[in-house]
Write a protein that holds these residues in place. Structure first.
Motif, PDB file in Angstrom:
ATOM      1  N   LEU A  42      54.958  20.415  97.528  1.00  0.00           N
ATOM      2  CA  LEU A  42      54.198  19.326  96.919  1.00  0.00           C
ATOM      3  C   LEU A  42      53.223  18.659  97.884  1.00  0.00           C
ATOM      4  CD1 LEU A  42      57.003  17.544  94.861  1.00  0.00           C
ATOM      5  CD2 LEU A  42      55.250  19.105  94.031  1.00  0.00           C
ATOM      6  N   ARG A  43      53.161  19.106  99.116  1.00  0.00           N
ATOM      7  CA  ARG A  43      52.317  18.439 100.116  1.00  0.00           C
ATOM      8  C   ARG A  43      50.853  18.423  99.697  1.00  0.00           C
ATOM      9  NH1 ARG A  43      53.598  23.626 102.705  1.00  0.00           N
ATOM     10  NH2 ARG A  43      55.602  22.685 103.103  1.00  0.00           N
ATOM     11  N   GLU A  44      50.080  17.561 100.311  1.00  0.00           N
ATOM     12  CA  GLU A  44      48.670  17.353  99.967  1.00  0.00           C
ATOM     13  C   GLU A  44      47.802  18.593 100.120  1.00  0.00           C
ATOM     14  OE1 GLU A  44      47.103  14.742  98.529  1.00  0.00           O
ATOM     15  OE2 GLU A  44      49.120  13.949  98.293  1.00  0.00           O
ATOM     16  N   GLY A  45      48.166  19.526 100.964  1.00  0.00           N
ATOM     17  CA  GLY A  45      47.373  20.736 101.150  1.00  0.00           C
ATOM     18  C   GLY A  45      47.404  21.675  99.951  1.00  0.00           C
ATOM     19  N   PHE A  67      63.603  21.367  98.470  1.00  0.00           N
ATOM     20  CA  PHE A  67      62.377  20.625  98.759  1.00  0.00           C
ATOM     21  C   PHE A  67      62.385  20.291 100.241  1.00  0.00           C
ATOM     22  CE2 PHE A  67      60.020  16.604  99.048  1.00  0.00           C
ATOM     23  CZ  PHE A  67      58.814  17.025  98.517  1.00  0.00           C
ATOM     24  N   SER A  68      61.312  20.662 100.954  1.00  0.00           N
ATOM     25  CA  SER A  68      61.324  20.442 102.396  1.00  0.00           C
ATOM     26  C   SER A  68      60.178  19.563 102.902  1.00  0.00           C
ATOM     27  CB  SER A  68      61.275  21.787 103.131  1.00  0.00           C
ATOM     28  OG  SER A  68      60.049  22.432 102.882  1.00  0.00           O
ATOM     29  N   SER A  72      58.196  10.784 102.611  1.00  0.00           N
ATOM     30  CA  SER A  72      57.410   9.584 102.927  1.00  0.00           C
ATOM     31  C   SER A  72      55.914   9.875 103.042  1.00  0.00           C
ATOM     32  CB  SER A  72      57.911   8.953 104.231  1.00  0.00           C
ATOM     33  OG  SER A  72      57.654   9.813 105.331  1.00  0.00           O
ATOM     34  N   SER A  73      55.542  11.150 103.105  1.00  0.00           N
ATOM     35  CA  SER A  73      54.127  11.481 103.276  1.00  0.00           C
ATOM     36  C   SER A  73      53.450  11.989 102.003  1.00  0.00           C
ATOM     37  CB  SER A  73      53.958  12.522 104.387  1.00  0.00           C
ATOM     38  OG  SER A  73      54.493  13.759 103.965  1.00  0.00           O
ATOM     39  N   ILE A  81      56.529  14.184  90.361  1.00  0.00           N
ATOM     40  CA  ILE A  81      56.871  15.574  90.011  1.00  0.00           C
ATOM     41  C   ILE A  81      58.281  15.883  90.502  1.00  0.00           C
ATOM     42  CG2 ILE A  81      56.312  18.002  90.437  1.00  0.00           C
ATOM     43  CD1 ILE A  81      53.359  17.116  90.721  1.00  0.00           C
ATOM     44  N   LEU A  82      58.567  15.521  91.739  1.00  0.00           N
ATOM     45  CA  LEU A  82      59.888  15.765  92.310  1.00  0.00           C
ATOM     46  C   LEU A  82      60.960  14.997  91.548  1.00  0.00           C
ATOM     47  CD1 LEU A  82      61.689  17.005  94.504  1.00  0.00           C
ATOM     48  CD2 LEU A  82      61.135  15.020  95.929  1.00  0.00           C
TER      49      LEU A  82
END
Length: 91
Positions: A42-45, A67-68, A72-73, A81-82
């Motif tokens: 789910l990270r911004e990239g 989920f890794s 917090s970011s 979503i999570l």
């Protein structure tokens, strides 16, 4: 599925392989094993549409969720979503 990952070079081929193998093994869930769709990204990239599609595959798998990313970011939109995938827990 090719269109889903056409612009993303950061998580290929892992995300594409996760989708392909998870969907192919759906009928065997609960009979031969518990599905393990791989890590949810789910990270911004990752483009939001791709993150939503990966979360959908994880949810459809009815298997374990991994989920890794650093919680917090990630943005509130991605955190939602999570949260939608996790069972409710007592506070």
């Amino acid at each position: 599925l090719k269109w889903l990952f056409s612009g993303d070079q950061t998580n290929l081929p892992a995300a594409r392989n996760m989708v392909r193998s998870t969907l192919a093994r759906l009928p065997m869930h609960g009979t031969l094993w518990v599905n393990d769709p791989d890590c949810l990204i789910l990270r911004e990239g990752v483009p939001l549409e791709e993150a939503q599609a990966l979360a959908t595959v994880v949810a459809l798998s009815a298997g374990s969720h991994i989920f890794s990313d650093d919680v917090s970011s990630i943005t509130a939109e991605r955190l939602a979503i999570l949260k939608a995938l996790l069972p409710p827990l007592p506070e």
